[in-house]
Design a protein around this motif. Sequence first.
Motif, PDB file in Angstrom:
ATOM      1  N   ALA A 124      28.583  83.700  94.657  1.00 25.43           N
ATOM      2  CA  ALA A 124      27.680  83.252  93.594  1.00 25.43           C
ATOM      3  C   ALA A 124      28.449  82.533  92.489  1.00 25.43           C
ATOM      4  CB  ALA A 124      26.912  84.442  93.018  1.00 25.43           C
ATOM      5  N   SER A 125      29.593  83.086  92.103  1.00 28.40           N
ATOM      6  CA  SER A 125      30.411  82.442  91.074  1.00 28.40           C
ATOM      7  C   SER A 125      30.949  81.101  91.553  1.00 28.40           C
ATOM      8  CB  SER A 125      31.580  83.353  90.667  1.00 28.40           C
ATOM      9  OG  SER A 125      31.115  84.474  89.937  1.00 28.40           O
ATOM     10  N   SER A 186      36.671  81.586  94.948  1.00 32.16           N
ATOM     11  CA  SER A 186      36.631  81.583  96.398  1.00 32.16           C
ATOM     12  C   SER A 186      37.765  82.419  96.981  1.00 32.16           C
ATOM     13  CB  SER A 186      36.711  80.146  96.917  1.00 32.16           C
ATOM     14  OG  SER A 186      36.788  80.115  98.311  1.00 32.16           O
ATOM     15  N   ARG A 187      38.946  82.274  96.372  1.00 37.03           N
ATOM     16  CA  ARG A 187      40.131  82.990  96.879  1.00 37.03           C
ATOM     17  C   ARG A 187      41.063  83.334  95.721  1.00 37.03           C
ATOM     18  NH1 ARG A 187      42.722  83.057 101.878  1.00 37.03           N
ATOM     19  NH2 ARG A 187      40.635  82.763 102.709  1.00 37.03           N
ATOM     20  N   ASP A 188      41.048  84.589  95.322  1.00 34.58           N
ATOM     21  CA  ASP A 188      41.857  85.054  94.202  1.00 34.58           C
ATOM     22  C   ASP A 188      43.261  85.403  94.684  1.00 34.58           C
ATOM     23  OD1 ASP A 188      43.042  86.277  92.061  1.00 34.58           O
ATOM     24  OD2 ASP A 188      41.551  87.849  91.809  1.00 34.58           O
ATOM     25  N   VAL A 189      44.172  84.418  94.584  1.00 32.99           N
ATOM     26  CA  VAL A 189      45.588  84.647  94.878  1.00 32.99           C
ATOM     27  C   VAL A 189      46.391  84.127  93.695  1.00 32.99           C
ATOM     28  CG1 VAL A 189      45.292  84.538  97.386  1.00 32.99           C
ATOM     29  CG2 VAL A 189      45.783  82.438  96.118  1.00 32.99           C
ATOM     30  N   ASP A 190      47.681  84.360  93.721  1.00 30.65           N
ATOM     31  CA  ASP A 190      48.529  84.010  92.580  1.00 30.65           C
ATOM     32  C   ASP A 190      48.436  82.523  92.227  1.00 30.65           C
ATOM     33  OD1 ASP A 190      50.694  84.763  90.657  1.00 30.65           O
ATOM     34  OD2 ASP A 190      51.841  83.321  91.824  1.00 30.65           O
ATOM     35  N   LEU A 191      48.472  81.655  93.236  1.00 29.55           N
ATOM     36  CA  LEU A 191      48.444  80.215  92.971  1.00 29.55           C
ATOM     37  C   LEU A 191      47.120  79.778  92.360  1.00 29.55           C
ATOM     38  CD1 LEU A 191      49.676  77.383  93.211  1.00 29.55           C
ATOM     39  CD2 LEU A 191      48.751  77.260  95.538  1.00 29.55           C
ATOM     40  N   ASP A 308      26.586  89.241  90.208  1.00 28.38           N
ATOM     41  CA  ASP A 308      27.000  90.150  89.150  1.00 28.38           C
ATOM     42  C   ASP A 308      26.832  89.481  87.787  1.00 28.38           C
ATOM     43  OD1 ASP A 308      29.096  88.304  89.463  1.00 28.38           O
ATOM     44  OD2 ASP A 308      30.547  89.740  88.669  1.00 28.38           O
ATOM     45  N   ALA A 309      27.213  90.188  86.724  1.00 24.00           N
ATOM     46  CA  ALA A 309      27.052  89.673  85.362  1.00 24.00           C
ATOM     47  C   ALA A 309      27.859  88.398  85.153  1.00 24.00           C
ATOM     48  CB  ALA A 309      27.484  90.747  84.360  1.00 24.00           C
ATOM     49  N   HIS A 310      29.058  88.364  85.700  1.00 24.11           N
ATOM     50  CA  HIS A 310      29.914  87.191  85.512  1.00 24.11           C
ATOM     51  C   HIS A 310      29.316  85.954  86.181  1.00 24.11           C
ATOM     52  CE1 HIS A 310      33.597  85.056  84.668  1.00 24.11           C
ATOM     53  NE2 HIS A 310      33.686  84.688  85.940  1.00 24.11           N
ATOM     54  N   ALA A 311      28.748  86.137  87.359  1.00 22.30           N
ATOM     55  CA  ALA A 311      28.105  85.013  88.057  1.00 22.30           C
ATOM     56  C   ALA A 311      26.890  84.512  87.267  1.00 22.30           C
ATOM     57  CB  ALA A 311      27.687  85.435  89.463  1.00 22.30           C
TER      58      ALA A 311
END
Length: 344
Positions: A124-125, A186-191, A308-311
């Motif tokens: 959603a986000s 979409s993809r929470d990684v360090d980069l 969620d709330a953030h979305a």
Amino acid sequence: MHMLDGYAVAFLLMLSLSVEVIDASAGDADPHYRICVSQCEESGCVGERCFPNCKFSSDGEPIDRPWYMQEPLYLQWKEWDCQSDCRYYCMLDREKEKELLNQGPVKYHGKWPFSRIYGMQEPASVAFSALNLAIHFHGWVSFFILLYYKLPLEDGKKAYYEYAGLWHIYGLLSLNSWFWSAIFHSRDVDLTEKLDYSSAVVLLGYSLLVAILRSFNIRDEATRVMVAAPLIAFVTTHVMFINFYTLDYGWNMIVCVVMAVAQLAIWAVWAGVSRHPSRWKLWLVVFAGGLAMLLEIYDFPPYEGLLDAHALWHATTIPLTYIWWSFIRDDAEFRTSDLVKKAK
């Protein structure tokens, strides 16, 4: 999204700080979840589901296929590594068990239990970030068309509006920021985290600069450079700090909140003092953006694992962004009309 950027970045970073602090959340502290993840990382399976990214040889050592047998990057993007898949499916199984016991969802590693769609971590986000990007693109293009095809031009070439170049750069930075926001969700990684944060900080710093230049009516190039130089130097140093030294969430939050509050105050006060004909649009964005922030404060688990709330907060910035670009177009018409009258 200009004043909106202030709200956006400030609360994104406050949220990120909380994620860092509570990385050991209730979900991942659950013994059942921890045992499931540990067993999965050893066997590559959660129940009947086994993951191709968890590859083991007969002696238990992880193996990888040779480069020429691997899928192209655009297909690999849909796949997650072994640890991520183990955590995700152990989380889903644990949440189903808790649901049968009438227990509510909890966070895992600082995040609510989201359902993936096409490999996207927070679909959603991602969708709302993409819509924000689209609205910014529409706003920027419509601003460009207004300036060069609908309003009179100085000597038939140059726009009368003195802040045209500043808003063009703002449009590009906004597109860049929302693009990386979509990628990060979409993809929470360090980069992706660093690219998202860096883009947001740059946009916020630039937004503050434009707020100063427009509200104080600074048109002289030399003066603009004098005002911009220290702010650009500070933002550049900060971006290098969070990328190459340490991503200090607390310090990052302080920097962004200060820049956010400063620009919000400048725009709100200027709207009243200048008696701008479209000042109501400025105030609408300020107050509506303030109400939208309640969604970030009232954090709740995602409905059906998606919303969620953030979305929802991302969704509220879409119409406000449209109104903001409408104000920019109004300002261009207002200033152009004034300058054409003086030129006659």
